[in-house]
Enzyme design. Structure first.
Site, mmCIF file in Angstrom:
data_model
loop_
_atom_site.group_PDB
_atom_site.id
_atom_site.type_symbol
_atom_site.label_atom_id
_atom_site.label_comp_id
_atom_site.label_asym_id
_atom_site.label_seq_id
_atom_site.Cartn_x
_atom_site.Cartn_y
_atom_site.Cartn_z
ATOM 1 N N ASN A 161 16.704 -32.974 -33.393
ATOM 2 C CA ASN A 161 17.158 -33.722 -34.578
ATOM 3 C C ASN A 161 16.638 -33.147 -35.891
ATOM 4 O OD1 ASN A 161 17.145 -36.970 -32.911
ATOM 5 N ND2 ASN A 161 18.832 -35.551 -33.255
ATOM 6 N N TRP A 162 15.659 -32.213 -35.809
ATOM 7 C CA TRP A 162 15.186 -31.546 -37.031
ATOM 8 C C TRP A 162 16.314 -30.768 -37.696
ATOM 9 C CZ3 TRP A 162 10.678 -32.585 -39.257
ATOM 10 C CH2 TRP A 162 9.628 -33.077 -38.476
ATOM 11 N N TRP B 97 28.938 -45.517 -36.140
ATOM 12 C CA TRP B 97 29.005 -46.934 -36.529
ATOM 13 C C TRP B 97 29.039 -47.032 -38.058
ATOM 14 C CZ3 TRP B 97 26.358 -50.341 -39.549
ATOM 15 C CH2 TRP B 97 26.556 -51.707 -39.307
ATOM 16 N N ASP C 180 22.652 -44.032 -28.858
ATOM 17 C CA ASP C 180 23.552 -43.111 -29.559
ATOM 18 C C ASP C 180 24.680 -43.873 -30.265
ATOM 19 O OD1 ASP C 180 24.569 -40.723 -30.411
ATOM 20 O OD2 ASP C 180 25.381 -40.118 -28.477
HETATM 21 C C1 FPP Z 1 21.787 -41.187 -32.304
HETATM 22 O O1 FPP Z 1 22.864 -41.588 -33.112
HETATM 23 C C2 FPP Z 1 20.601 -41.869 -32.751
HETATM 24 C C3 FPP Z 1 19.520 -41.241 -33.283
HETATM 25 C C4 FPP Z 1 19.442 -39.783 -33.466
HETATM 26 C C5 FPP Z 1 18.383 -42.014 -33.751
HETATM 27 C C6 FPP Z 1 18.087 -43.281 -33.003
HETATM 28 C C7 FPP Z 1 17.262 -44.116 -33.875
HETATM 29 C C8 FPP Z 1 17.338 -45.447 -33.978
HETATM 30 C C9 FPP Z 1 18.136 -46.292 -33.097
HETATM 31 C C10 FPP Z 1 16.597 -46.151 -35.019
HETATM 32 C C11 FPP Z 1 15.230 -45.709 -35.139
HETATM 33 C C12 FPP Z 1 14.296 -46.524 -34.341
HETATM 34 C C13 FPP Z 1 13.004 -46.352 -34.504
HETATM 35 C C14 FPP Z 1 12.034 -47.218 -33.797
HETATM 36 C C15 FPP Z 1 12.526 -45.284 -35.373
HETATM 37 P P1 FPP Z 1 23.586 -40.496 -33.982
HETATM 38 O O2 FPP Z 1 22.960 -40.484 -35.324
HETATM 39 O O3 FPP Z 1 23.572 -39.183 -33.289
HETATM 40 O O4 FPP Z 1 25.024 -41.101 -34.044
HETATM 41 P P2 FPP Z 1 26.403 -40.315 -33.973
HETATM 42 O O5 FPP Z 1 26.407 -39.572 -32.657
HETATM 43 O O6 FPP Z 1 27.421 -41.408 -34.024
HETATM 44 O O7 FPP Z 1 26.447 -39.410 -35.152
#
Ligand code: FPP
Length: 253
Positions: A76-77, A33, A28
Site C-alpha cells: 500500500n506504500w 464505496w 476491501d
Molecule cells: C482496501 O480498500 C482497504 C484498505 C487498503 C485499507 C483498509 C483500512 C480500513 C478498513 C480502515 C483503517 C482501519 C484501521 C484500524 C486503520 P481499497 O482502498 O483498496 O478499496 P478499492 O479496492 O475499492 O479501491
C-alpha cells in the site's frame, strides 16, 4: 440463507465441524464505496473504521475469540502519500478513541507487520495499545498494518538464521511448529475462516502461511457496508463447508 447466530457458532465448536475461533478479514472496497458516492477515497477508509467497530462488536457477541484484519499492506506504500497518511491517521485515531473502551472490554490488541518504517508517533501508539491490553484475554483483535505475508516469512527466516548463528537453534530443530513461533502471529491459532469483501478473489499476501487450511469466503459487499448480517452470512457459508485438512470424508471408503 439462514443466518448464523451465537448458538450456531457453539454448534460449530461442539459439532463435527472443527471449532471456529479465528476469523481473518481482508477489508476491501473502501475506495469503490467512496467513488460511487463522489467522495474522496479517505472517506471510504473512514467509513471502513466504523465497519471495523461494528465487526469487532458483532464478533465478540457471536462468540468468535480471534479477529485479524488487514489494514495496510507493505504494497500500500505505492498509493499516493495523502492516502497513506490518511490510513496512518485513521489507525492513530482508532487507537486514541477506542483504546480505553477496548481495554475495559477485555480486548487484547496486537499489531502485526513490519514495525520499522512506521512513523514514530504511529509506532509509539501501537506499542501503547499492545502494552495497555497485554493482560486481556477475552477477545483478540489483531490489526495487520504495514504487513505482507512473504515479508513476515522472510523476517522469520532471518531471525531463525540469527538464532542458528548464535547457537540457540539447530537447523534440525526447524520444523513447521518452530517456524510458526518466529512469525508475528505466534500465540494465535490459524484462521478457520478468511473473508474478503468487494468481490475480489485474491489473498493479496495476507496470512499466507497461516491460512493454509482456512475456509475462504468471498463476498460482494464493499467493506464500509459490512455489518453483523454480513458476518453471519459468512459464518453460514463456513458451516456448509466440510473441513478435511487433507484427509477423506467419513464414509468415503
Ligand atoms: C482496501 O480498500 C482497504 C484498505 C487498503 C485499507 C483498509 C483500512 C480500513 C478498513 C480502515 C483503517 C482501519 C484501521 C484500524 C486503520 P481499497 O482502498 O483498496 O478499496 P478499492 O479496492 O475499492 O479501491
Amino acid at each position: 440463507m439462514a443466518a448464523a447466530s451465537a448458538s450456531d457458532v457453539t454448534n460449530v465448536v461442539s459439532g463435527q465441524q472443527p471449532g471456529l475461533s479465528h476469523v481473518a478479514i481482508i477489508m476491501d472496497g473502501n475506495g469503490r464505496w467512496a467513488k460511487a458516492r463522489g467522495l474522496p477515497r479517505a472517506a471510504g477508509h473512514e467509513r471502513g473504521v466504523e465497519a471495523l467497530r461494528r465487526t469487532v462488536e458483532a464478533a465478540g457477541e457471536i462468540g468468535i475469540r480471534y479477529l485479524t484484519v488487514f489494514s495496510f499492506s507493505t504494497e500500500n506504500w505505492r498509493r499516493p502519500a495523502a492516502e497513506v497518511n490518511a490510513l496512518f491517521g485513521l489507525l492513530k485515531a482508532y487507537v486514541q478513541r477506542d483504546l480505553a473502551r477496548l481495554t475495559r472490554e477485555g480486548v487484547r490488541i496486537r499489531i502485526i507487520g513490519q514495525r520499522e518504517g512506521l512513523p514514530a508517533d504511529v509506532a509509539a501508539l501501537v506499542d501503547k495499545a499492545e502494552r495497555t491490553t497485554a493482560d486481556n484475554s477475552k477477545f483478540f483483535l489483531t490489526i495487520a498494518f504495514n504487513y505482507g505475508g512473504r515479508e513476515e516469512i522472510a523476517r522469520a527466516a532471518r531471525r531463525m538464521a540469527l538464532a542458528v548463528e548464535a547457537g540457540e537453534l539447530k537447523p534440525d530443530e526447524i520444523d513447521e511448529t518452530r517456524l510458526g513461533h518466529f512469525l508475528d502471529t505466534d500465540m494465535l491459532p490459524d484462521p478457520d475462516l478468511l473473508i474478503r469483501t468487494s468481490g475480489e478473489y485474491r489473498l493479496s499476501n495476507f496470512l499466507l502461511w497461516q491460512c493454509a487450511y482456512a475456509e475462504l469466503v468471498f463476498m460482494d459487499v464493499l467493506w464500509p457496508d459490512f455489518d453483523r448480517a454480513s458476518l453471519e452470512e459468512a459464518l453460514a457459508k463456513y458451516q456448509e463447508r466440510e473441513r478435511r485438512f487433507g484427509a477423506v470424508s467419513p464414509g468415503a471408503y
